[in-house]
Write a protein that holds these residues in place. Structure first.
Motif, PDB file in Angstrom:
ATOM      1  N   GLY A 230      25.686 -52.121  19.110  1.00 12.39           N
ATOM      2  CA  GLY A 230      26.948 -51.992  18.394  1.00 12.39           C
ATOM      3  C   GLY A 230      27.963 -53.038  18.798  1.00 12.39           C
ATOM      4  N   ALA A 231      28.009 -53.386  20.076  1.00  9.35           N
ATOM      5  CA  ALA A 231      28.952 -54.404  20.545  1.00  9.35           C
ATOM      6  C   ALA A 231      28.689 -55.744  19.865  1.00  9.35           C
ATOM      7  CB  ALA A 231      28.849 -54.544  22.061  1.00  9.35           C
ATOM      8  N   LEU A 232      27.428 -56.087  19.739  1.00  6.41           N
ATOM      9  CA  LEU A 232      27.064 -57.343  19.080  1.00  6.41           C
ATOM     10  C   LEU A 232      27.503 -57.340  17.617  1.00  6.41           C
ATOM     11  CD1 LEU A 232      25.546 -60.048  19.424  1.00  6.41           C
ATOM     12  CD2 LEU A 232      23.467 -58.863  18.714  1.00  6.41           C
ATOM     13  N   THR A 233      27.310 -56.220  16.954  1.00  9.78           N
ATOM     14  CA  THR A 233      27.689 -56.117  15.551  1.00  9.78           C
ATOM     15  C   THR A 233      29.195 -56.196  15.370  1.00  9.78           C
ATOM     16  OG1 THR A 233      25.753 -54.714  15.162  1.00  9.78           O
ATOM     17  CG2 THR A 233      27.440 -54.721  13.464  1.00  9.78           C
ATOM     18  N   ILE A 234      29.945 -55.619  16.291  1.00  8.99           N
ATOM     19  CA  ILE A 234      31.409 -55.697  16.216  1.00  8.99           C
ATOM     20  C   ILE A 234      31.871 -57.143  16.345  1.00  8.99           C
ATOM     21  CG2 ILE A 234      33.544 -55.123  17.442  1.00  8.99           C
ATOM     22  CD1 ILE A 234      32.237 -52.407  18.098  1.00  8.99           C
ATOM     23  N   GLY A 235      31.266 -57.894  17.253  1.00  9.04           N
ATOM     24  CA  GLY A 235      31.601 -59.307  17.376  1.00  9.04           C
ATOM     25  C   GLY A 235      31.351 -60.061  16.081  1.00  9.04           C
ATOM     26  N   ALA A 236      30.246 -59.753  15.427  1.00  7.18           N
ATOM     27  CA  ALA A 236      29.939 -60.387  14.144  1.00  7.18           C
ATOM     28  C   ALA A 236      30.957 -59.990  13.082  1.00  7.18           C
ATOM     29  CB  ALA A 236      28.531 -60.004  13.699  1.00  7.18           C
ATOM     30  N   ALA A 237      31.423 -58.746  13.138  1.00  7.18           N
ATOM     31  CA  ALA A 237      32.422 -58.279  12.175  1.00  7.18           C
ATOM     32  C   ALA A 237      33.741 -59.034  12.332  1.00  7.18           C
ATOM     33  CB  ALA A 237      32.655 -56.777  12.351  1.00  7.18           C
TER      34      ALA A 237
ATOM     35  N   LEU B 258      49.897 -49.766   9.894  1.00  7.19           N
ATOM     36  CA  LEU B 258      49.362 -50.182  11.193  1.00  7.19           C
ATOM     37  C   LEU B 258      48.603 -49.046  11.862  1.00  7.19           C
ATOM     38  CD1 LEU B 258      52.333 -52.255  12.683  1.00  7.19           C
ATOM     39  CD2 LEU B 258      50.132 -53.127  11.895  1.00  7.19           C
ATOM     40  N   VAL B 259      49.194 -47.855  11.856  1.00 11.31           N
ATOM     41  CA  VAL B 259      48.549 -46.707  12.502  1.00 11.31           C
ATOM     42  C   VAL B 259      47.218 -46.392  11.839  1.00 11.31           C
ATOM     43  CG1 VAL B 259      48.730 -44.227  12.921  1.00 11.31           C
ATOM     44  CG2 VAL B 259      50.690 -45.707  13.350  1.00 11.31           C
ATOM     45  N   LEU B 260      47.211 -46.331  10.515  1.00  9.10           N
ATOM     46  CA  LEU B 260      45.993 -45.952   9.804  1.00  9.10           C
ATOM     47  C   LEU B 260      44.896 -47.006   9.953  1.00  9.10           C
ATOM     48  CD1 LEU B 260      47.575 -44.452   6.560  1.00  9.10           C
ATOM     49  CD2 LEU B 260      46.455 -43.213   8.420  1.00  9.10           C
ATOM     50  N   VAL B 261      45.274 -48.282   9.863  1.00  7.47           N
ATOM     51  CA  VAL B 261      44.280 -49.348   9.982  1.00  7.47           C
ATOM     52  C   VAL B 261      43.702 -49.386  11.395  1.00  7.47           C
ATOM     53  CG1 VAL B 261      44.043 -51.861  10.086  1.00  7.47           C
ATOM     54  CG2 VAL B 261      45.075 -50.799   8.085  1.00  7.47           C
ATOM     55  N   LEU B 262      44.559 -49.321  12.408  1.00  5.11           N
ATOM     56  CA  LEU B 262      44.067 -49.336  13.781  1.00  5.11           C
ATOM     57  C   LEU B 262      43.236 -48.090  14.093  1.00  5.11           C
ATOM     58  CD1 LEU B 262      47.185 -50.778  15.632  1.00  5.11           C
ATOM     59  CD2 LEU B 262      44.971 -51.900  15.323  1.00  5.11           C
ATOM     60  N   LEU B 263      43.615 -46.960  13.522  1.00  2.15           N
ATOM     61  CA  LEU B 263      42.836 -45.739  13.718  1.00  2.15           C
ATOM     62  C   LEU B 263      41.453 -45.889  13.107  1.00  2.15           C
ATOM     63  CD1 LEU B 263      42.767 -42.814  14.720  1.00  2.15           C
ATOM     64  CD2 LEU B 263      43.709 -42.119  12.502  1.00  2.15           C
ATOM     65  N   ALA B 264      41.390 -46.432  11.891  1.00  2.00           N
ATOM     66  CA  ALA B 264      40.095 -46.635  11.235  1.00  2.00           C
ATOM     67  C   ALA B 264      39.245 -47.637  12.003  1.00  2.00           C
ATOM     68  CB  ALA B 264      40.308 -47.108   9.797  1.00  2.00           C
ATOM     69  N   GLN B 265      39.875 -48.714  12.478  1.00  2.00           N
ATOM     70  CA  GLN B 265      39.124 -49.713  13.243  1.00  2.00           C
ATOM     71  C   GLN B 265      38.600 -49.132  14.552  1.00  2.00           C
ATOM     72  OE1 GLN B 265      41.657 -53.132  13.765  1.00  2.00           O
ATOM     73  NE2 GLN B 265      41.578 -53.725  11.600  1.00  2.00           N
ATOM     74  N   ALA B 266      39.441 -48.376  15.248  1.00  2.00           N
ATOM     75  CA  ALA B 266      39.014 -47.783  16.517  1.00  2.00           C
ATOM     76  C   ALA B 266      37.887 -46.786  16.303  1.00  2.00           C
ATOM     77  CB  ALA B 266      40.205 -47.098  17.201  1.00  2.00           C
ATOM     78  N   ALA B 267      37.992 -45.960  15.268  1.00  2.00           N
ATOM     79  CA  ALA B 267      36.952 -44.970  14.996  1.00  2.00           C
ATOM     80  C   ALA B 267      35.629 -45.640  14.642  1.00  2.00           C
ATOM     81  CB  ALA B 267      37.399 -44.042  13.861  1.00  2.00           C
ATOM     82  N   ALA B 268      35.710 -46.684  13.826  1.00  2.00           N
ATOM     83  CA  ALA B 268      34.487 -47.390  13.432  1.00  2.00           C
ATOM     84  C   ALA B 268      33.861 -48.098  14.626  1.00  2.00           C
ATOM     85  CB  ALA B 268      34.799 -48.397  12.323  1.00  2.00           C
ATOM     86  N   MET B 269      34.697 -48.757  15.437  1.00  2.00           N
ATOM     87  CA  MET B 269      34.166 -49.430  16.624  1.00  2.00           C
ATOM     88  C   MET B 269      33.539 -48.433  17.592  1.00  2.00           C
ATOM     89  SD  MET B 269      36.907 -52.385  17.678  1.00  2.00           S
ATOM     90  CE  MET B 269      37.126 -53.878  16.700  1.00  2.00           C
TER      91      MET B 269
ATOM     92  N   VAL C 106      34.880 -54.033   6.712  1.00  2.00           N
ATOM     93  CA  VAL C 106      33.596 -54.462   7.268  1.00  2.00           C
ATOM     94  C   VAL C 106      33.098 -53.464   8.312  1.00  2.00           C
ATOM     95  CG1 VAL C 106      32.459 -56.208   8.714  1.00  2.00           C
ATOM     96  CG2 VAL C 106      33.857 -56.920   6.773  1.00  2.00           C
ATOM     97  N   LEU C 107      33.972 -53.079   9.235  1.00  2.00           N
ATOM     98  CA  LEU C 107      33.573 -52.147  10.315  1.00  2.00           C
ATOM     99  C   LEU C 107      33.170 -50.790   9.738  1.00  2.00           C
ATOM    100  CD1 LEU C 107      36.342 -52.941  12.954  1.00  2.00           C
ATOM    101  CD2 LEU C 107      33.881 -53.370  13.204  1.00  2.00           C
ATOM    102  N   VAL C 108      33.965 -50.274   8.825  1.00  2.00           N
ATOM    103  CA  VAL C 108      33.657 -48.966   8.230  1.00  2.00           C
ATOM    104  C   VAL C 108      32.336 -49.025   7.464  1.00  2.00           C
ATOM    105  CG1 VAL C 108      34.402 -47.243   6.544  1.00  2.00           C
ATOM    106  CG2 VAL C 108      36.050 -48.210   8.153  1.00  2.00           C
ATOM    107  N   THR C 109      32.120 -50.100   6.715  1.00  2.00           N
ATOM    108  CA  THR C 109      30.864 -50.246   5.965  1.00  2.00           C
ATOM    109  C   THR C 109      29.670 -50.288   6.910  1.00  2.00           C
ATOM    110  OG1 THR C 109      32.033 -51.442   4.205  1.00  2.00           O
ATOM    111  CG2 THR C 109      29.636 -51.618   4.238  1.00  2.00           C
ATOM    112  N   LEU C 110      29.829 -50.998   8.017  1.00  2.00           N
ATOM    113  CA  LEU C 110      28.722 -51.078   8.987  1.00  2.00           C
ATOM    114  C   LEU C 110      28.352 -49.709   9.552  1.00  2.00           C
ATOM    115  CD1 LEU C 110      29.771 -54.318  10.907  1.00  2.00           C
ATOM    116  CD2 LEU C 110      27.699 -54.029   9.531  1.00  2.00           C
TER     117      LEU C 110
END
Length: 268
Positions: free
Chosen positions: A137-144, A116-127, A260-264
């Motif tokens: 970027g906000a629009l792209t996150i919604g699409a993700a 949970l920590v690692l996934v949320l950390l990666a998601q937060a960093a990518a966002m 998806v977020l990291v790839t973007l």
């Protein structure tokens, strides 16, 4: 009728929004999985609105954390719960019975917490990286967010069994033909490509061919990479648990969103 019931089932399953009583049949289950990306559009729009706060001075990392909070609340954190339970089960080792017992215990072990920590950390960093580019970027996150829900259909494709004792798995797993899952993958890829169109158009007056090509390539690759990660998880679940459970479906959604977020971010 099946389409409408499928959308209501998808809404009730993948979000906290009330959808009323729905009789789950193979047809409604198939429609629910196919329409899962559509069912989360209202939630994705809320995430976009939170992301737009960077335009009024909110730091990108703060906005990213708030967006993740909206996602967790809007889904009752059930995908995150599925991720923790799945990782704990995979880490239990020894026998299938032991893995299933750990998965169903309801407690979150150290491996689940770490996941949970690692996934949320990666998601937060990518966002945060994407939100540093403002509303683009906000629009792209919604699409993700929308694209990641296609992972549920992929892991529930025909030819793959449900995990023993999983009611959600028994209802959904094996209900989606591979051709339907492939069509959904192409659809969400198109959604991601459309989400970066404003950025491409912004380069129209001062074209930077390399920057545009990198952005488009990342958007085109994001969904396939995320869904491939979900397929890998499905294979591991089949070996460890004997099939796919509701927890595995939730874990696949979170894993797909992360990839998806990291790839973007590689295109920005």
């Amino acid at each position: 009728m099946s389409l409408g019931e499928g959308l209501r089932l998808a809404t009730g399953t993948f979000t906290r929004s009330p959808s009323g009583q729905v009789t789950i049949t193979p047809v409604t289950a198939r429609w629910a999985l196919f329409l899962a990306p559509l069912a989360v559009v209202p939630l994705a729009l809320q995430v976009v609105l939170v992301g737009l706060t960077v335009e009024v001075g909110v730091p990108p990392l703060v906005a990213a954390a708030a967006a993740l909070g909206v996602l967790a609340y809007g889904t009752r954190a059930m995908h995150l719960d599925g991720l923790a339970d799945t990782v704990d089960g995979l880490g239990a080792g020894w026998t299938r019975e032991r893995s299933l017992q750990v998965m169903r215990s309801g407690d979150v072990g150290p491996m689940g917490v770490a996941a949970l920590v690692l996934v949320l950390l990666a998601q937060a960093a990518a966002m945060a990286t994407l939100l540093s580019h403002g509303w683009f970027g906000a629009l792209t996150i919604g699409a993700a967010v929308i694209a990641s829900r296609a992972a549920a259909a992929v892991v529930c494709a025909t030819g793959h069994p449900a995990s023993e004792g999983s009611r959600l798995g028994a209802a959904f797993v094996g209900s989606v033909p591979p051709a339907t899952a492939s069509l959904l993958a192409l659809t969400v890829t198109a959604v991601l490509l459309l989400s970066v169109c404003p950025v491409v158009l912004a380069h129209r007056d001062a074209p930077d061919v390399w920057a545009v090509a990198r952005l488009v390539a990342a958007a085109a690759a994001a969904a396939p990479m995320g869904l491939w990660a979900a397929i890998v998880l499905r294979a591991k679940a089949a070996r460890a648990f004997g099939g796919v459970s509701g927890d595995v479906i939730g874990a696949a959604v979170e894993l797909a969103l992360t990839v998806v977020l990291v790839t973007l971010t590689l295109g920005w």
